[in-house]
Design a protein around this motif. Structure first.
Motif, PDB file in Angstrom:
ATOM      1  N   ARG A  74     -21.065  24.309  84.535  1.00 13.54           N
ATOM      2  CA  ARG A  74     -19.977  24.005  85.466  1.00 13.54           C
ATOM      3  C   ARG A  74     -18.871  23.204  84.774  1.00 13.54           C
ATOM      4  O   ARG A  74     -17.674  23.481  84.958  1.00 13.54           O
ATOM      5  CB  ARG A  74     -20.517  23.218  86.660  1.00 13.54           C
ATOM      6  CG  ARG A  74     -19.458  22.714  87.628  1.00 13.54           C
ATOM      7  CD  ARG A  74     -20.098  21.939  88.769  1.00 13.54           C
ATOM      8  NE  ARG A  74     -19.083  21.352  89.637  1.00 13.54           N
ATOM      9  CZ  ARG A  74     -18.526  20.159  89.435  1.00 13.54           C
ATOM     10  NH1 ARG A  74     -18.878  19.432  88.386  1.00 13.54           N
ATOM     11  NH2 ARG A  74     -17.628  19.696  90.275  1.00 13.54           N
ATOM     12  N   LEU A  78     -15.027  24.454  84.362  1.00 22.62           N
ATOM     13  CA  LEU A  78     -13.923  23.685  84.937  1.00 22.62           C
ATOM     14  C   LEU A  78     -12.857  23.341  83.898  1.00 22.62           C
ATOM     15  O   LEU A  78     -11.700  23.129  84.239  1.00 22.62           O
ATOM     16  CB  LEU A  78     -14.446  22.398  85.573  1.00 22.62           C
ATOM     17  CG  LEU A  78     -15.033  22.537  86.976  1.00 22.62           C
ATOM     18  CD1 LEU A  78     -15.669  21.226  87.415  1.00 22.62           C
ATOM     19  CD2 LEU A  78     -13.967  22.970  87.974  1.00 22.62           C
ATOM     20  N   GLU A  81     -10.636  26.472  84.147  1.00 23.64           N
ATOM     21  CA  GLU A  81     -10.058  26.878  85.437  1.00 23.64           C
ATOM     22  C   GLU A  81      -9.258  25.741  86.053  1.00 23.64           C
ATOM     23  O   GLU A  81      -9.689  24.596  86.070  1.00 23.64           O
ATOM     24  CB  GLU A  81     -11.170  27.316  86.393  1.00 23.64           C
ATOM     25  CG  GLU A  81     -10.650  27.906  87.687  1.00 23.64           C
ATOM     26  CD  GLU A  81     -11.772  28.337  88.634  1.00 23.64           C
ATOM     27  OE1 GLU A  81     -11.497  29.101  89.565  1.00 23.64           O
ATOM     28  OE2 GLU A  81     -12.914  27.891  88.430  1.00 23.64           O
ATOM     29  N   GLU A  83      -7.523  23.555  89.155  1.00 27.16           N
ATOM     30  CA  GLU A  83      -7.978  23.147  90.485  1.00 27.16           C
ATOM     31  C   GLU A  83      -7.543  24.175  91.528  1.00 27.16           C
ATOM     32  O   GLU A  83      -6.488  24.781  91.377  1.00 27.16           O
ATOM     33  CB  GLU A  83      -7.400  21.768  90.836  1.00 27.16           C
ATOM     34  CG  GLU A  83      -7.926  20.643  89.955  1.00 27.16           C
ATOM     35  CD  GLU A  83      -9.403  20.369  90.158  1.00 27.16           C
ATOM     36  OE1 GLU A  83      -9.941  20.803  91.200  1.00 27.16           O
ATOM     37  OE2 GLU A  83     -10.012  19.739  89.276  1.00 27.16           O
ATOM     38  N   PRO A  84      -8.346  24.428  92.568  1.00 29.40           N
ATOM     39  CA  PRO A  84      -9.560  23.705  92.959  1.00 29.40           C
ATOM     40  C   PRO A  84     -10.836  24.232  92.314  1.00 29.40           C
ATOM     41  O   PRO A  84     -11.930  23.831  92.719  1.00 29.40           O
ATOM     42  CB  PRO A  84      -9.598  23.914  94.476  1.00 29.40           C
ATOM     43  CG  PRO A  84      -8.995  25.278  94.657  1.00 29.40           C
ATOM     44  CD  PRO A  84      -7.926  25.392  93.603  1.00 29.40           C
ATOM     45  N   GLY A  85     -10.768  25.121  91.375  1.00 33.55           N
ATOM     46  CA  GLY A  85     -11.953  25.584  90.659  1.00 33.55           C
ATOM     47  C   GLY A  85     -12.898  26.408  91.511  1.00 33.55           C
ATOM     48  O   GLY A  85     -14.108  26.172  91.518  1.00 33.55           O
ATOM     49  N   ARG A  86     -12.363  27.389  92.215  1.00 34.58           N
ATOM     50  CA  ARG A  86     -13.187  28.169  93.140  1.00 34.58           C
ATOM     51  C   ARG A  86     -14.273  28.961  92.413  1.00 34.58           C
ATOM     52  O   ARG A  86     -15.415  29.016  92.873  1.00 34.58           O
ATOM     53  CB  ARG A  86     -12.304  29.118  93.950  1.00 34.58           C
ATOM     54  CG  ARG A  86     -11.355  28.418  94.906  1.00 34.58           C
ATOM     55  CD  ARG A  86     -10.590  29.407  95.760  1.00 34.58           C
ATOM     56  NE  ARG A  86      -9.675  28.736  96.681  1.00 34.58           N
ATOM     57  CZ  ARG A  86      -8.433  28.395  96.396  1.00 34.58           C
ATOM     58  NH1 ARG A  86      -7.944  28.661  95.196  1.00 34.58           N
ATOM     59  NH2 ARG A  86      -7.669  27.787  97.281  1.00 34.58           N
ATOM     60  N   SER A  88     -15.592  28.344  89.490  1.00 33.89           N
ATOM     61  CA  SER A  88     -16.570  27.406  88.955  1.00 33.89           C
ATOM     62  C   SER A  88     -17.527  26.949  90.051  1.00 33.89           C
ATOM     63  O   SER A  88     -18.742  26.835  89.826  1.00 33.89           O
ATOM     64  CB  SER A  88     -15.869  26.194  88.346  1.00 33.89           C
ATOM     65  OG  SER A  88     -15.012  26.576  87.294  1.00 33.89           O
ATOM     66  N   ALA A  89     -16.977  26.686  91.236  1.00 33.45           N
ATOM     67  CA  ALA A  89     -17.813  26.285  92.365  1.00 33.45           C
ATOM     68  C   ALA A  89     -18.746  27.419  92.778  1.00 33.45           C
ATOM     69  O   ALA A  89     -19.915  27.190  93.120  1.00 33.45           O
ATOM     70  CB  ALA A  89     -16.939  25.862  93.547  1.00 33.45           C
ATOM     71  N   THR A 217      -9.719  14.286  82.236  1.00 34.75           N
ATOM     72  CA  THR A 217      -9.476  15.180  83.360  1.00 34.75           C
ATOM     73  C   THR A 217      -9.771  16.610  82.947  1.00 34.75           C
ATOM     74  O   THR A 217      -9.283  17.070  81.915  1.00 34.75           O
ATOM     75  CB  THR A 217      -8.031  15.082  83.853  1.00 34.75           C
ATOM     76  OG1 THR A 217      -7.764  13.726  84.231  1.00 34.75           O
ATOM     77  CG2 THR A 217      -7.818  15.990  85.063  1.00 34.75           C
ATOM     78  N   ARG A 219      -8.920  19.947  82.886  1.00 35.54           N
ATOM     79  CA  ARG A 219      -7.786  20.814  83.149  1.00 35.54           C
ATOM     80  C   ARG A 219      -7.746  21.913  82.100  1.00 35.54           C
ATOM     81  O   ARG A 219      -8.202  21.725  80.981  1.00 35.54           O
ATOM     82  CB  ARG A 219      -6.478  20.020  83.085  1.00 35.54           C
ATOM     83  CG  ARG A 219      -6.337  18.992  84.174  1.00 35.54           C
ATOM     84  CD  ARG A 219      -5.029  18.226  84.019  1.00 35.54           C
ATOM     85  NE  ARG A 219      -5.002  17.495  82.755  1.00 35.54           N
ATOM     86  CZ  ARG A 219      -3.922  16.882  82.289  1.00 35.54           C
ATOM     87  NH1 ARG A 219      -2.778  16.952  82.949  1.00 35.54           N
ATOM     88  NH2 ARG A 219      -3.965  16.223  81.142  1.00 35.54           N
TER      89      ARG A 219
END
Length: 225
Positions: A74, A78, A81, A83-86, A88-89, A217, A219
């Motif tokens: 994960r 991340l 990818e 944000e919001p990292g769909r 990855s989620a 962070t 990013r």
């Protein structure tokens, strides 16, 4: 210990998941059989019950290693990818669901051995072979669900490999072959395909770990620039 080194442990956890899973299958053997007589004889043998219980703990350990692997996968996804990292989620969530279903399958498979092991010899408890067969079917259903749900893990990771180069492109293309095969888990062989994918991802994470500084962070490179 740096986060860079911890990612290597996350990759090793993926390898440990496959190894522990294989050992669990080897320890458990072929199971109780199909006829009522075979089932009764199987669970009357303390050695067979101990094998099932050992297989249970090995499968739980494999599931825990898989969760550890997912945590570091994960983080890597991340980094690629925004944000919001769909995706990855989706990868992490489906992998976590797969691990939970595997633990549920292990619990159901061990239930008959645990029931016989924990009752007193003079309690009058009789193990019903028909109940054992029902539990076996339920456990296999959880196992099949575990492998099928993992198809979303493979699919989401493959998309990120192709779109944002979270992994090499060849792994992304291979994932689009692996993901549909996992939906055929009722045939059992797709679990070997899943193991191969996990080993490939783990090997790449070992070979090319991503250093992450404390407080960094997550990013994508374009955003950082």
């Amino acid at each position: 210990m740096t986060t860079f080194r911890w990612e290597r442990f996350g990759a090793l956890a993926g390898i440990a998941y496959v190894v522990l899973f294989l050992i669990a299958i080897a320890v458990s053997g072929e199971g109780a059989g199909d006829t009522n007589a075979e089932i009764t004889r199987y669970y009357a043998d303390e050695g067979n019950r101990n094998k099932d219980i050992a297989g249970f703990f090995l499968l739980i350990a494999a599931a825990l290693m898989f969760i550890w692997f997912l945590a570091y996968l994960r983080v890597r996804l991340l980094r690629s990818e925004a944000e919001p990292g769909r995706l990855s989620a989706l990868a992490f969530g489906s992998g976590l669901a797969s691990a939970v279903l595997l633990m549920a399958a292990a619990a159901v498979f061990v239930a008959p051995a645990g029931a016989v092991e924990n009752v007193e010899s003079d309690s009058g408890f009789v193990l019903d072979p028909n109940t054992v067969q029902v539990l076996g079917g339920l456990g296999y259903g959880f196992f099949v669900g575990s492998v099928m749900v993992a198809s979303l893990l493979v699919f989401a990771t493959s998309l990120l490999a192709l779109r944002l180069l979270a992994f090499p492109r060849w792994m992304g293309y291979a994932g689009f072959v692996v993901a549909p095969l996992l939906l055929l888990a009722i045939l059992f062989f797709p679990v070997f395909v899943l193991w191969g994918w996990v080993l490939a991802v783990s090997a790449f994470m070992l070979w090319r770990p991503v250093p992450i500084e404390p407080g960094e962070t997550l990013r994508p490179p374009s955003a950082a620039a």
